[in-house]
Scaffold this motif. Structure first.
Motif, short mmCIF file in Angstrom:
data_model
loop_
_atom_site.label_atom_id
_atom_site.label_comp_id
_atom_site.label_asym_id
_atom_site.label_seq_id
_atom_site.Cartn_x
_atom_site.Cartn_y
_atom_site.Cartn_z
N LEU A 1 2.10 13.95 12.28
CA LEU A 1 2.91 13.72 11.09
C LEU A 1 2.91 15.00 10.27
O LEU A 1 2.01 15.83 10.41
CB LEU A 1 2.34 12.57 10.27
CG LEU A 1 2.31 11.22 10.98
CD1 LEU A 1 1.26 10.31 10.38
CD2 LEU A 1 3.69 10.56 10.91
N ALA A 2 3.89 15.17 9.41
CA ALA A 2 3.99 16.39 8.62
C ALA A 2 2.97 16.42 7.48
O ALA A 2 2.21 17.37 7.34
CB ALA A 2 5.40 16.56 8.07
N THR A 3 2.96 15.38 6.65
CA THR A 3 2.10 15.34 5.47
C THR A 3 1.61 13.91 5.23
O THR A 3 1.98 13.27 4.24
CB THR A 3 2.87 15.85 4.24
OG1 THR A 3 3.62 17.00 4.58
CG2 THR A 3 1.92 16.20 3.11
N PRO A 4 0.77 13.38 6.11
CA PRO A 4 0.34 11.98 5.95
C PRO A 4 -0.58 11.80 4.76
O PRO A 4 -1.50 12.57 4.56
CB PRO A 4 -0.39 11.70 7.26
CG PRO A 4 -0.92 13.03 7.69
CD PRO A 4 0.12 14.03 7.25
N THR A 5 -0.30 10.78 3.97
CA THR A 5 -1.10 10.57 2.76
C THR A 5 -1.78 9.21 2.69
O THR A 5 -2.83 9.10 2.09
CB THR A 5 -0.23 10.76 1.50
OG1 THR A 5 0.88 9.86 1.58
CG2 THR A 5 0.26 12.18 1.36
N VAL A 6 -1.18 8.16 3.27
CA VAL A 6 -1.70 6.82 3.05
C VAL A 6 -1.24 5.90 4.18
O VAL A 6 -0.20 6.12 4.79
CB VAL A 6 -1.26 6.29 1.67
CG1 VAL A 6 0.24 6.10 1.62
CG2 VAL A 6 -2.00 5.04 1.28
N ILE A 7 -2.05 4.84 4.45
CA ILE A 7 -1.73 3.87 5.50
C ILE A 7 -1.78 2.46 4.90
O ILE A 7 -2.66 2.15 4.10
CB ILE A 7 -2.78 3.90 6.64
CG1 ILE A 7 -2.96 5.30 7.22
CG2 ILE A 7 -2.40 2.92 7.74
CD1 ILE A 7 -4.13 5.38 8.20
N ALA A 8 -0.87 1.61 5.37
CA ALA A 8 -0.95 0.17 5.11
C ALA A 8 -0.74 -0.54 6.44
O ALA A 8 0.06 -0.11 7.27
CB ALA A 8 0.12 -0.27 4.11
N VAL A 9 -1.47 -1.64 6.64
CA VAL A 9 -1.35 -2.43 7.87
C VAL A 9 -0.45 -3.62 7.60
O VAL A 9 -0.68 -4.38 6.67
CB VAL A 9 -2.73 -2.91 8.37
CG1 VAL A 9 -2.58 -3.73 9.65
CG2 VAL A 9 -3.66 -1.73 8.60
N ASP A 10 0.58 -3.78 8.44
CA ASP A 10 1.51 -4.90 8.32
C ASP A 10 0.79 -6.18 8.74
O ASP A 10 0.37 -6.31 9.89
CB ASP A 10 2.71 -4.64 9.23
CG ASP A 10 3.78 -5.71 9.14
OD1 ASP A 10 3.49 -6.83 8.66
OD2 ASP A 10 4.91 -5.42 9.55
N PRO A 11 0.61 -7.15 7.83
CA PRO A 11 -0.11 -8.37 8.20
C PRO A 11 0.65 -9.25 9.20
O PRO A 11 0.05 -10.11 9.83
CB PRO A 11 -0.30 -9.10 6.87
CG PRO A 11 0.71 -8.54 5.96
CD PRO A 11 1.00 -7.15 6.43
N GLN A 12 1.95 -9.02 9.37
CA GLN A 12 2.73 -9.80 10.34
C GLN A 12 2.59 -9.27 11.76
O GLN A 12 2.54 -10.04 12.71
CB GLN A 12 4.22 -9.81 9.96
CG GLN A 12 4.52 -10.61 8.72
CD GLN A 12 6.02 -10.71 8.47
OE1 GLN A 12 6.84 -10.38 9.31
NE2 GLN A 12 6.37 -11.17 7.28
N THR A 13 2.53 -7.94 11.92
CA THR A 13 2.59 -7.33 13.26
C THR A 13 1.37 -6.50 13.62
O THR A 13 1.17 -6.19 14.79
CB THR A 13 3.82 -6.42 13.37
OG1 THR A 13 3.66 -5.32 12.45
CG2 THR A 13 5.11 -7.16 13.07
N GLY A 14 0.58 -6.07 12.62
CA GLY A 14 -0.52 -5.15 12.87
C GLY A 14 -0.05 -3.71 12.95
O GLY A 14 -0.85 -2.80 13.18
N ASP A 15 1.26 -3.46 12.79
CA ASP A 15 1.77 -2.09 12.80
C ASP A 15 1.24 -1.32 11.59
O ASP A 15 0.93 -1.92 10.56
CB ASP A 15 3.30 -2.06 12.76
CG ASP A 15 3.93 -2.58 14.04
OD1 ASP A 15 3.22 -2.79 15.03
OD2 ASP A 15 5.17 -2.77 14.04
N LEU A 16 1.15 -0.01 11.74
CA LEU A 16 0.75 0.84 10.62
C LEU A 16 1.99 1.40 9.95
O LEU A 16 2.93 1.82 10.62
CB LEU A 16 -0.12 2.00 11.11
CG LEU A 16 -1.41 1.63 11.82
CD1 LEU A 16 -2.19 2.90 12.16
CD2 LEU A 16 -2.26 0.70 10.99
#
Length: 198
Positions: free
Chosen positions: A84-99
């Motif tokens: 990634l160019a400038t990653p700052t933060v992650i959230a996990v999708d509670p429906q799919t587990g995707d980031l």
């Protein structure tokens, strides 16, 4: 057992403490180059590195897998799981587990298929006028909240539905850092704060 993990953006260390807390000196402290958000997907642990060069991962900015027991980054940090160019933060999708990863002015990326070979798509394109700094889903995954710090000191907190359409937008005059959404049935001091955005 259960542990608390966190990073230090200034010295690129990851820390692991007992869930009960305690002094940082009593926990595990490793200079592994991770300097942003950490997340667990299934039994796998991932973290972001934003600063390329000798102080961070040799593979450059991106999402890296790490060992929760030793805090060592997989492969010595030679290759990120996702660049990634400038990653700052992650959230996990509670429906799919995707980031969902805030990639600064490059928008919000969706990472599907972890663990394994991930597929990266753009959930919300960056326009050069947005800087997504904090992300949090509501409990059912229907809204992704993001803080947009580009227009500092007028920080916008926006809510995006599953198609990335804006369904919520408020200016935060206090220039808050971070986001959290209270789960259902949450009370604080007798006040019901269920699904409130903080």
């Amino acid at each position: 057992g259960n542990h608390l993990f966190f990073t230090d953006v200034c010295n690129h260390h990851t820390y692991r403490l007992p869930e009960s807390g305690g002094a940082v000196s009593g926990g595990l402290n490793v200079a592994n180059g991770l300097d942003r958000s950490l997340v667990k997907v299934g039994s796998h642990y991932y973290g972001l590195a934003i600063f390329p060069g000798t102080m961070s991962e040799p593979g450059g900015p991106g999402l890296y897998q790490f060992d929760p027991n030793t805090l060592a980054v997989a492969g010595g940090g030679a290759t990120p799981v996702v660049s990634l160019a400038t990653p700052t933060v992650i959230a996990v999708d509670p429906q799919t587990g995707d980031l969902f990863i805030g990639d600064a002015t490059n928008g919000i990326k969706r990472v599907h298929g972890l663990p394994g070979t991930p597929t990266v798509t753009t959930f919300l394109a960056g326009s050069g006028s947005n800087l997504y700094d904090s992300l949090a889903f509501n409990s059912d995954g229907s809204i992704l909240y993001a803080s947009d710090r580009y227009n500092y000191p007028n920080i916008h907190i926006v809510g995006l539905d599953r198609t990335a359409a804006k369904v919520f937008d408020v200016v935060d005059p206090n220039q808050g850092e971070g986001l959290a959404v209270a789960p259902p049935s949450t009370t604080v001091g007798g006040l019901n704060v269920s699904n409130n955005v903080f």
